[in-house]
Design a protein around this motif. Structure first.
Motif, short mmCIF file in Angstrom:
data_model
loop_
_atom_site.label_atom_id
_atom_site.label_comp_id
_atom_site.label_asym_id
_atom_site.label_seq_id
_atom_site.Cartn_x
_atom_site.Cartn_y
_atom_site.Cartn_z
N GLU A 18 -0.28 -21.73 29.79
CA GLU A 18 0.24 -22.02 28.45
C GLU A 18 1.31 -21.00 28.06
O GLU A 18 2.33 -21.36 27.45
N ALA A 19 1.11 -19.73 28.40
CA ALA A 19 2.11 -18.71 28.11
C ALA A 19 3.42 -19.03 28.82
O ALA A 19 4.51 -18.96 28.23
N HIS A 20 3.34 -19.38 30.10
CA HIS A 20 4.54 -19.70 30.88
C HIS A 20 5.26 -20.89 30.25
O HIS A 20 6.49 -20.90 30.16
N LYS A 21 4.50 -21.89 29.80
CA LYS A 21 5.10 -23.05 29.14
C LYS A 21 5.94 -22.61 27.94
O LYS A 21 7.10 -23.01 27.81
N TRP A 22 5.36 -21.80 27.08
CA TRP A 22 6.09 -21.39 25.87
C TRP A 22 7.26 -20.49 26.20
O TRP A 22 8.32 -20.60 25.57
N PHE A 23 7.10 -19.60 27.18
CA PHE A 23 8.24 -18.78 27.59
C PHE A 23 9.34 -19.65 28.17
O PHE A 23 10.52 -19.42 27.95
N ALA A 27 13.03 -19.79 26.80
CA ALA A 27 14.11 -19.43 27.72
C ALA A 27 15.16 -20.54 27.77
O ALA A 27 16.37 -20.26 27.84
N ALA A 28 14.71 -21.78 27.71
CA ALA A 28 15.64 -22.91 27.73
C ALA A 28 16.55 -22.91 26.51
O ALA A 28 17.64 -23.48 26.54
N ARG A 29 16.11 -22.24 25.46
CA ARG A 29 16.91 -22.13 24.24
C ARG A 29 17.69 -20.83 24.19
O ARG A 29 18.21 -20.45 23.15
N GLY A 30 17.72 -20.12 25.33
CA GLY A 30 18.55 -18.93 25.42
C GLY A 30 17.88 -17.61 25.12
O GLY A 30 18.56 -16.59 25.01
N ASN A 31 16.57 -17.57 25.00
CA ASN A 31 15.87 -16.33 24.69
C ASN A 31 15.70 -15.50 25.96
O ASN A 31 14.93 -15.85 26.86
N ASP A 32 16.44 -14.40 26.04
CA ASP A 32 16.42 -13.55 27.23
C ASP A 32 15.08 -12.85 27.43
O ASP A 32 14.64 -12.67 28.56
N ASP A 33 14.42 -12.46 26.34
CA ASP A 33 13.10 -11.83 26.47
C ASP A 33 12.11 -12.81 27.09
O ASP A 33 11.30 -12.44 27.94
N ALA A 34 12.18 -14.07 26.67
CA ALA A 34 11.28 -15.09 27.21
C ALA A 34 11.51 -15.26 28.71
O ALA A 34 10.55 -15.42 29.47
N SER A 39 9.19 -14.51 34.00
CA SER A 39 9.29 -13.98 35.37
C SER A 39 8.15 -13.02 35.68
O SER A 39 7.57 -13.06 36.77
N GLU A 40 7.81 -12.18 34.71
CA GLU A 40 6.73 -11.21 34.92
C GLU A 40 5.37 -11.90 35.14
O GLU A 40 4.64 -11.54 36.05
N ILE A 41 5.05 -12.87 34.30
CA ILE A 41 3.73 -13.48 34.46
C ILE A 41 3.69 -14.42 35.66
O ILE A 41 2.62 -14.64 36.23
N ALA A 42 4.84 -14.95 36.06
CA ALA A 42 4.88 -15.84 37.22
C ALA A 42 4.39 -15.12 38.47
O ALA A 42 3.83 -15.75 39.38
N ARG A 43 4.56 -13.82 38.53
CA ARG A 43 4.09 -13.03 39.68
C ARG A 43 2.57 -13.05 39.80
O ARG A 43 2.03 -12.79 40.87
N GLU A 44 1.89 -13.34 38.70
CA GLU A 44 0.42 -13.35 38.68
C GLU A 44 -0.14 -14.77 38.80
O GLU A 44 -1.35 -14.96 38.75
N MET A 45 0.75 -15.76 38.93
CA MET A 45 0.33 -17.16 38.93
C MET A 45 0.53 -17.80 40.29
O MET A 45 1.38 -17.38 41.06
N THR A 46 -0.26 -18.84 40.55
CA THR A 46 -0.07 -19.61 41.77
C THR A 46 1.06 -20.62 41.56
O THR A 46 1.47 -20.89 40.42
N ARG A 47 1.55 -21.18 42.67
CA ARG A 47 2.58 -22.22 42.56
C ARG A 47 2.07 -23.40 41.74
O ARG A 47 2.81 -24.00 40.97
N GLY A 48 0.80 -23.73 41.94
CA GLY A 48 0.21 -24.84 41.19
C GLY A 48 0.20 -24.58 39.70
O GLY A 48 0.46 -25.48 38.90
#
Length: 64
Positions: A18-23, A27-34, A39-48
Motif C-alpha cells: 500500500e505504501a508503494h502504491k501511494w508513493f 511520484a507520477a505527479r512529480g513528487n521527488d520525495d515519493a 525506491s527505498e521500500i522496493a528494496r525490501e519487497m518481492t517482485r510480486g
C-alpha cells in the motif's frame, strides 16, 4: 503522507504494498520525495509485491 503512514505503520497497519502504491501515485505527479521513498521500500519487497502495488495504483487511477 499516506505512503509514509503505510511504510511506518503510523496510524495504520504496516503495509509496504500500500505504501508503494501511494508513493507511485505521488511520484507520477512529480513528487521527488515519493520517488525516493518508493525506491527505498522496493528494496525490501518481492517482485510480486511491487507488481501488486503497481496494479493497485493503476486501479486507483482508473477510478479517478
Amino acid at each position: 503522507e499516506l505512503g509514509l503512514m503505510y511504510c511506518s505503520g503510523r496510524g495504520v497497519d504496516l503495509d509496504l504494498v500500500e505504501a508503494h502504491k501511494w508513493f507511485n501515485l505521488a511520484a507520477a505527479r512529480g513528487n521527488d520525495d515519493a520517488r525516493r521513498y518508493r525506491s527505498e521500500i522496493a528494496r525490501e519487497m518481492t517482485r510480486g509485491q511491487i507488481g501488486e502495488a503497481q496494479r493497485r495504483a493503476r486501479g486507483w487511477l482508473g477510478r479517478a
